[in-house]
Write an enzyme that holds these catalytic residues in place. Structure first.
Site, PDB file in Angstrom:
ATOM      1  N   GLN A 128       0.836  -1.192   0.000  1.00  0.00           N
ATOM      2  CA  GLN A 128       0.000   0.000   0.000  1.00  0.00           C
ATOM      3  C   GLN A 128       0.874   1.246   0.000  1.00  0.00           C
ATOM      4  OE1 GLN A 128      -2.411   0.841   3.505  1.00  0.00           O
ATOM      5  NE2 GLN A 128      -4.150   1.278   2.178  1.00  0.00           N
ATOM      6  N   SER A 131      -0.102   6.686   2.487  1.00  0.00           N
ATOM      7  CA  SER A 131       0.303   7.753   3.401  1.00  0.00           C
ATOM      8  C   SER A 131       1.543   8.493   2.910  1.00  0.00           C
ATOM      9  CB  SER A 131       0.615   7.172   4.777  1.00  0.00           C
ATOM     10  OG  SER A 131      -0.548   6.672   5.352  1.00  0.00           O
ATOM     11  N   SER A 163       2.868  -0.640   3.829  1.00  0.00           N
ATOM     12  CA  SER A 163       2.887  -2.028   4.281  1.00  0.00           C
ATOM     13  C   SER A 163       3.386  -2.930   3.158  1.00  0.00           C
ATOM     14  CB  SER A 163       1.479  -2.454   4.687  1.00  0.00           C
ATOM     15  OG  SER A 163       1.011  -1.636   5.725  1.00  0.00           O
ATOM     16  N   GLU A 246     -10.763  -1.862   3.911  1.00  0.00           N
ATOM     17  CA  GLU A 246      -9.689  -1.947   4.896  1.00  0.00           C
ATOM     18  C   GLU A 246     -10.259  -1.876   6.313  1.00  0.00           C
ATOM     19  OE1 GLU A 246      -6.872   1.254   4.707  1.00  0.00           O
ATOM     20  OE2 GLU A 246      -5.304   0.046   5.637  1.00  0.00           O
TER      21      GLU A 246
END
Lengths: 383, 306
Positions: A128, A131, A163, A246
Site C-alpha cells: 500500500q 500515506s 505495508s 480496509e
C-alpha cells in the site's frame, strides 16, 4: 433477525473443517518474524494451497478464480480457519483484503484479468502506498505529483508506512493529478509496478524490531495510464472504496483471532478482577462478531458495509488494546520474552488504533457521517 | 443468516416508537407510572407479546423502544408474569436471609413476584402493607419501599420458570438499557448541534464530537449483543446462551450508564439540573444495573464459561 447459518453454510463448514484437518498437519512451521524471503514463500504457498483447494477468494467472482460464495460463507471461512489456527493471510493482506476487492469494484476488465487471479494464486504480492510524511491522518492532503506525459503519468514524491513495500510486486498508489482544485478532487488511484525505474524502497524498523512497512521514494517514475483505476481525479472516491474494505472487512479475521487468544488466555487468569476484565473483553469481541454479521447482512442488502465499518474498526481497536494489556499483566515477568506469541501480539497490536485511520479520525468520521455533526474546520486547500 | 430486522420487526419497532413518541412525552413520564399508562401498554400488547405468538426478539425490540422513552413502571416484571398473575406485577430476586428487600412500584402493583433458585412465588401487596416508602428514592420515577422481612408468599412456578424469567428479564432489561443509551446519544447530539460556543456549534469541536462518537459506537455494539442474546433465547442452538446473555447484560448496562454520563457532560451545567431529562436516564441506569444480576455477577458468569 436470524443468526443461524444456512444449511449451505453448514455444509461448507463441514467440508472446510475436514479439509483443514487434513491439510494443516503437513504444513511446515511458520518462519521467523524477520526472515522475509521465507515469510513471502510461506504465505504465498499457503495462498496457492488455498487456491488449489478452491478456498481462495471466497466471495470473489468465479471468473477470476474466486468461489463466488455468499458473505456468510466468508464468515464461516474466517471462523474455521481461525479455530484451526491456519496461517494468517500475511504478506497477501493488501492484495486479498483491500486491493483485490477495490479492483473487483472499480478496476477495468483488463486490470481484473491481469491481477485478480494472480493475487488469489499467491503469484503477486501487493503493498500500500497511501500515506505521506506530511499527510498522515489528512490522507487527502497528499502531495506526490503525477504529470501526464503521453501514455504515462510521471510520478514524483514520497510515501511512508507502505505495508509490505519491500516485498511488493505492485502497489496501490495515490497521486495528485490536479493541484489546483480542492484537495479531495485532484487525486488519482494508480497501480504501481514496484520494479519500475525511479523507485527507492527503504524498510522502517518497528517496535517489534521487524520491518512490516517502508518508505517509498518516487523519482520521475513512469506509470502507464492504463494502470489508472477509476477516472483521473476521481481517486478519492476509489480510495474510499478501498478504505471501506480496509476498515470494514480486512481486520475481521484478526477479530476472530483475538477471540481465540482471549479464550486461550482464560485458564491462566486467576485474579478475580482480571477474570472480570477478561469477561468484559470477550463480551465485546462476541458483540463485535454479532455486529459483523449485521454489517454483512446490511452489505448484502445495500451493497456496502456502510457506516458500520468505522464503528467496528474503532470498537475493535479498543477491545484489542484491553486484551493486550490484560495479557501483559497476566504474563507478568514471563512477558520479558518477546518470543511469546502473546507478547509479540501486544507489540504488534499497538499499531491497530493508528493504522487504517487513527481512532481519533474514526471518531471524527462517525461524528460527521453518522451523527451529522459539522466539521471542526472547512476542508483546506492542497498544501 | 440475516441479522437485519425483518420487515415485521421493523414495523413493530416503528409502531412502538410512534406510540412512545406520541403518548409517553417527557411531561407525562415525569408524573410516573399509573393505571392509565398500564392500560395503554397493555392494550398495545407490550405485556402479552409472547403469548400473542411473538418471540423474545420482538419483545426485546419493544423494550428497546420503551427504554428510549425511559417509560417508568415494573414493565419487565409485568411482561414476565403475563399468564401467571393479572394486573401490574412488580418483582425482585429474594434477598439473602436477614437482608432487607427493596421493592419497586409497590403502590401501583397488584402483586409482587419473588424469584429464587427454586422457583417463583407471589406475595400479595396486602402482606407487606407495613413496608416503609423511601421518601427520596434515587430514581424519582421508581418509587421504592423497604421491607425488613419479605414473606414467603405462594409458590406458583418451579425452578425452570424462575431460570427462564431470570434470563428473559435480563434480556428485556438489557434491551431497555440500549434504548436508553440510544436516547442519550440522540439527545446529546441534538444539543451539540444547537448549542453554540466560540461562534460555532459545540458538536464541531473534536472534544465533544469524540464523546458523541464513543456514545454511538457503545450503543451500537451493545445492541448487537442484546439482539444476539434475544435471538439465542428464542433459538438456543445459535450461541452459548449463558455466555451471550451475560455479555449482553454487561455491555448494555455499561452503555446506558456511560452514555447517560456523557450526555450530562455534553449538556454541561444544564445537564446537571432537575429540569433537563438527563438525570432521569442516569438514575434509571443505576437502578436497572441492580435488576436480574449485577455487572460483577454477569462478568463472573461469563468468565466461568471460558
Amino acid at each position: 433477525m436470524d443468526l443461524r447459518y444456512s444449511e449451505t453454510d453448514e455444509a461448507f463448514r463441514a467440508e472446510l473443517r475436514a479439509w483443514l484437518a487434513r491439510a494443516l498437519p503437513d504444513l511446515p512451521s511458520p518462519p521467523a518474524r524477520d526472515d522475509w524471503p521465507a515469510r513471502v514463500r510461506f504465505d504465498t504457498n499457503w495462498q496457492r494451497f488455498l487456491y488449489d483447494a478452491g478456498y481462495a477468494g471466497i466471495s470473489w467472482p468465479k471468473e477470476y478464480g474466486g468461489r463466488d460464495a455468499s458473505p456468510s460463507e466468508q464468515l464461516v471461512f474466517l471462523e474455521e480457519t481461525t479455530r484451526a489456527r491456519a496461517p494468517y493471510v500475511g504478506v497477501n493482506f493488501v492484495g486479498t483484503l483491500h486491493c483485490g476487492p477495490t479492483l473487483i469494484a472499480e478496476g477495468s476488465d483488463a486490470q481484473k484479468t491481469a491481477h485478480l487471479p494472480k493475487i488469489l494464486k499467491g503469484e503477486e504480492v501487493w503493498c500500500q502506498c497511501f500515506s505521506e510524511p506530511d499527510a498522515g491522518s489528512d490522507l487527502a492532503g497528499l502531495r506526490t505529483r503525477a504529470e501526464r506525459d503521453g501514455d504515462h503519468y510521471v510520478v514524483t514524491g514520497q510515501k511512508v508506512w507502505c505495508s509490505f513495500g519491500h516485498i511488493g510486486d505492485f502497489g496501490e498508489l495515490l497521486v495528485r493529478t490536479d493541484p489546483d482544485v480542492p484537495k479531495h478532487r485532484g487525486i488519482t488511484w494508480l497501480i504501481l509496478p514496484m520494479d519500475l525505474p525511479g523507485i527507492d524502497v527503504r524498510p522502517i524498523e518497528t517496535v517489534l524490531g521487524s520491518s512490516e512497512f517502508c518508505e517509498v521514494f518516487l523519482d520521475e517514475v513512469r506509470v502507464p495510464v492504463e494502470n489508472r483505476v477509476g477516472d483521473e481525479n476521481d481517486g478519492w472516491r476509489v480510495t474510499n472504496v478501498t478504505l471501506s474494505f480496509e476498515r470494514g472487512t480486512a481486520f475481521v479475521s484478526e477479530m476472530v483471532d483475538a477471540l481465540r487468544m482471549a479464550e486461550e488466555l482464560a485458564p491462566d487468569v486467576h485474579d478475580p478482577t482480571e477474570r472480570r476484565e477478561l469477561a468484559h473483553v470477550v463480551a465485546e469481541l462476541d458483540a463485535l462478531w454479532a455486529l459483523t454479521k449485521r454489517n454483512v447482512s446490511q452489505a448484502a442488502r445495500d451493497g456496502s458495509p456502510g457506516q458500520g465499518a468505522f464503528m467496528l474498526k474503532l470498537a475493535y481497536s479498543e477491545a484489542r488494546d484491553r486484551l493486550g494489556e490484560l495479557c501483559m499483566r497476566v504474563l507478568d515477568r514471563a512477558a520479558f520474552d518477546v518470543h511469546d506469541e502473546r507478547v509479540e501480539e501486544r507489540l504488534r497490536t499497538l499499531s491497530i488504533p493508528i493504522a487504517a485511520g487513527t481512532s481519533q479520525i474514526q471518531r471524527n468520521i462517525i461524528g460527521e457521517r453518522v451523527l451529522g455533526l459539522p466539521k471542526e474546520q472547512p476542508w483546506a486547500k492542497v498544501p | 443468516m440475516n441479522f437485519d430486522l425483518s420487515e415485521d420487526q421493523l414495523a413493530l419497532r416503528d409502531g412502538i416508537r410512534a406510540l412512545c413518541r406520541g403518548r409517553f412525552t417527557s411531561e407525562r413520564i415525569r408524573k410516573g407510572f399509573d393505571q392509565a399508562m398500564h392500560e395503554e401498554l397493555e392494550s398495545t400488547g407490550v405485556f402479552s407479546l409472547r403469548a400473542d405468538g411473538f418471540g423474545w426478539a420482538e419483545a426485546a425490540i419493544t423494550f428497546e423502544e420503551l427504554g428510549r422513552a425511559v417509560v417508568p413502571g415494573p414493565l419487565v416484571w409485568t411482561h414476565l408474569a403475563h399468564g401467571v398473575a393479572d394486573g401490574t406485577i412488580s418483582g425482585l430476586a429474594r434477598p439473602e436471609p436477614g437482608a432487607a428487600a427493596f421493592i419497586e412500584h409497590l403502590v401501583t402493583a397488584d402483586v409482587i413476584a419473588v424469584l429464587d433458585d427454586d422457583g417463583v412465588s407471589l406475595v400479595p401487596t396486602d402482606a407487606i402493607r407495613e413496608a416503609a416508602a423511601l421518601d427520596w428514592p434515587l430514581d424519582p420515577l421508581t418509587p421504592v419501599h423497604r421491607v425488613e422481612a419479605l414473606p414467603a408468599g405462594e409458590r406458583v412456578a418451579g425452578a425452570d420458570v424462575a431460570a427462564m424469567w431470570r434470563r428473559g428479564g435480563g434480556v428485556l432489561t438489557a434491551a431497555f438499557q440500549i434504548g436508553m443509551a440510544q436516547a442519550c446519544t440522540d439527545a446529546a447530539t441534538e444539543y451539540a448541534l444547537a448549542r453554540r460556543q466560540f461562534d460555532r456549534p459545540i458538536g464541531s469541536f473534536q472534544a465533544v464530537k469524540h464523546l458523541l462518537a464513543d456514545m454511538v459506537v457503545r450503543a451500537e455494539v451493545a445492541r448487537a449483543a442484546v439482539h444476539a442474546a434475544a435471538v439465542t433465547l428464542d433459538d438456543p442452538g445459535v450461541c452459548d446462551l449463558d455466555r451471550v446473555l451475560a455479555g449482553a447484560r454487561l455491555l448494555a448496562a455499561e452503555a446506558a450508564l456511560k452514555n447517560a454520563k456523557s450526555s450530562m457532560q455534553v449538556h454541561g451545567g444544564m445537564g446537571f439540573t432537575w429540569e433537563s431529562d438527563v438525570h432521569l436516564f442516569l438514575k434509571r441506569a443505576w437502578v436497572l444495573n441492580t435488576a436480574f444480576g449485577s455487572a460483577n455477577e454477569h462478568a463472573d458468569a461469563l468468565a466461568a464459561r471460558l
